[in-house]
Enzyme design. Sequence first.
Site, short mmCIF file in Angstrom:
data_model
loop_
_atom_site.label_atom_id
_atom_site.label_comp_id
_atom_site.label_asym_id
_atom_site.label_seq_id
_atom_site.Cartn_x
_atom_site.Cartn_y
_atom_site.Cartn_z
N TRP A 108 0.80 -1.26 -0.06
CA TRP A 108 0.09 0.15 -0.06
C TRP A 108 0.93 1.21 0.03
CZ3 TRP A 108 -0.15 3.97 3.76
CH2 TRP A 108 -1.13 4.94 3.37
N GLU B 266 -3.05 -2.96 -2.31
CA GLU B 266 -4.27 -2.39 -1.62
C GLU B 266 -4.47 -0.83 -2.03
OE1 GLU B 266 -3.41 -1.86 2.65
OE2 GLU B 266 -5.45 -1.26 2.83
N LYS C 148 -7.01 2.70 -2.18
CA LYS C 148 -7.50 3.48 -1.10
C LYS C 148 -8.38 4.83 -1.93
CE LYS C 148 -6.41 5.67 3.14
NZ LYS C 148 -5.39 5.81 4.29
N ASP D 121 -9.81 -2.99 1.58
CA ASP D 121 -9.60 -2.60 3.09
C ASP D 121 -10.99 -2.04 3.54
OD1 ASP D 121 -9.72 -0.59 5.35
OD2 ASP D 121 -7.48 -0.98 5.41
N HIS E 55 -11.74 1.93 3.00
CA HIS E 55 -11.13 2.57 1.74
C HIS E 55 -12.17 2.82 0.76
CE1 HIS E 55 -6.52 1.49 3.08
NE2 HIS E 55 -7.47 2.09 4.05
N HIS F 99 -8.71 -6.27 4.53
CA HIS F 99 -8.26 -5.71 5.55
C HIS F 99 -9.48 -5.26 6.19
CE1 HIS F 99 -3.96 -3.97 5.18
NE2 HIS F 99 -4.01 -5.32 5.09
N ASP G 116 -12.07 8.54 9.33
CA ASP G 116 -10.93 7.42 9.89
C ASP G 116 -11.56 6.16 9.24
OD1 ASP G 116 -8.60 6.40 11.10
OD2 ASP G 116 -10.15 5.43 12.59
N ASP H 283 -9.86 3.30 10.20
CA ASP H 283 -9.28 2.24 11.11
C ASP H 283 -9.62 2.11 12.59
OD1 ASP H 283 -6.94 1.36 8.96
OD2 ASP H 283 -6.75 3.58 9.01
N ASP I 220 -7.26 -4.82 10.12
CA ASP I 220 -6.31 -3.35 9.77
C ASP I 220 -6.88 -2.23 10.72
OD1 ASP I 220 -4.71 -1.15 9.52
OD2 ASP I 220 -5.28 -1.29 7.08
C1 RNT Z 1 -3.70 2.82 5.09
C2 RNT Z 1 -3.70 1.06 4.75
C3 RNT Z 1 -2.49 0.36 5.10
C4 RNT Z 1 -2.07 0.69 6.58
C5 RNT Z 1 -1.14 -0.29 7.26
C6 RNT Z 1 -0.59 0.21 8.35
O1 RNT Z 1 -4.59 3.32 4.73
O2 RNT Z 1 -5.10 0.66 5.08
O3 RNT Z 1 -3.23 -1.08 5.08
O4 RNT Z 1 -3.23 0.84 7.39
O5 RNT Z 1 -0.49 -0.82 6.07
ZN ZN Z 2 -5.38 -1.50 4.95
#
Ligand code: RNT
Ligand code: ZN
Length: 423
Positions: A189, A230, A232, A263, A266, A290, A298, A300, A330
């Site tokens: 990523w 990955e 985003k 993810d 994302h 993820h 956010d 995460d 994640d």
């Molecule tokens: C970031 C991605 C990635 C990170 C990690 C730390 O937006 O989700 O996966 O969270 O690699």
């Molecule tokens: Zn991620």
Amino acid sequence: MKDRTEAQVERAYQDAKERYNAYGIDTDEVLARLSGVEVSMNCWQGDDVAGFEGADSITGGGILATGNYPGRARNVTELRQDAELAFSLIPGKQRFNLHAIYLDSQNAVDRDEIGPEHFASWIDWAKKLGIGLDFNPTFFSHEKAAEGYTLASYDSDIRRFWIEHGKRCREIAADMGRQLGSACVNNLWIPDGSKDDTTDRLRRRELLVESLDDVFSAKYPAEETLDAVESKLFGIGSESFVAGSHEFYLAYALTRKLVLTMDAGHYHPTEGIAEKLSALLPFMDKVLLHVSRPVRWDSDHVVLFDDATRAVGREIIRADALDRVVLAVDFFDASINRIIAWVVGLRSTTKSLLAAMLEPNAMIREAEDAGRLGERLALLEDARTMPISAVWDKFCLEQGTPLGGEWIDAVRRYESEVLLKRD
Ligand code: RNT
Ligand code: ZN
């Protein structure tokens, strides 16, 4: 917190087992199946994505760990100790997901100089625990990423530096997979993007293709490592443009036969990843998830047993795709006890798979195939209030993992004895 006795758990389980049996589900079989599923636990929740290069927080890259809860792991030993406690509190099988910045080295080594030797002690540790490792190159928290671009930079020196990093990380991942006898998923990523509108999106993306092709030019056996990319939608400071968007990596992964990473945080705010799985699986061998929880800006927050995560579990189970969907979590929350974050996130991910396995999938399919769609609806609705927790508790018992409140006590003790003594 006082919890149920073993006898109470068994009694509740026997009752649940009969109820599920009436719906054609063998709960013993479900638990055996669940015990084989691996979920990769992200090392970076343990220390707020700081790593061991000397930083104490993430810099740049569009991601941010907020909060200052005491007890962050500051070195390899502390991170391993914390992770071991978390593993002991999570039923099922886990892997550990490392980032390049978590190298174990006495001397400063730049990202384009790292090699398998800097991760040898992680492999020893994983062997001791009997777990697999996964890996991620780190394209953020570095002066050469400060402009916001790495593999898509206009500066060829910067691109070269990061290409070298990408290559070395693949070598490290292959070494981990080889030594542990379990393919190490290496997830790439990059943060590349821009805060405001840019007029030159195509050139950035063409550069990114060129750099990635170089990174992925060496071939490694699939038994050793799998390469994932990955995407985003936006990050902090890359609100208007992200070079590695969903369409970009979808096309890239398909044409280069790589694993695509989705993810949960994302995509657009109401866009879930669950349904995308069945859209991708006819075209690609494997997808990496993820599992995360997006909250406003956010992406995460700690994963919960919520509708979005349950939908992911359902889609995997209904598609019978456990062997094609690689599961990793994640999240990083620095405002709560970090071990609780790990345990809640992994338990809820695992629980979502259990809940999906406990739906009367065969009966539902039969009703659906026969056009009895009202029955399908009724079965799905009934499944919602079935005694999942009795089966979950039995799973914890079988796996030697504390039940509900008991594990919270274990973390509280560890917090006062270990975490609060770290400055
Ligand atoms: C970031 C991605 C990635 C990170 C990690 C730390 O937006 O989700 O996966 O969270 O690699
Ligand atoms: Zn991620």
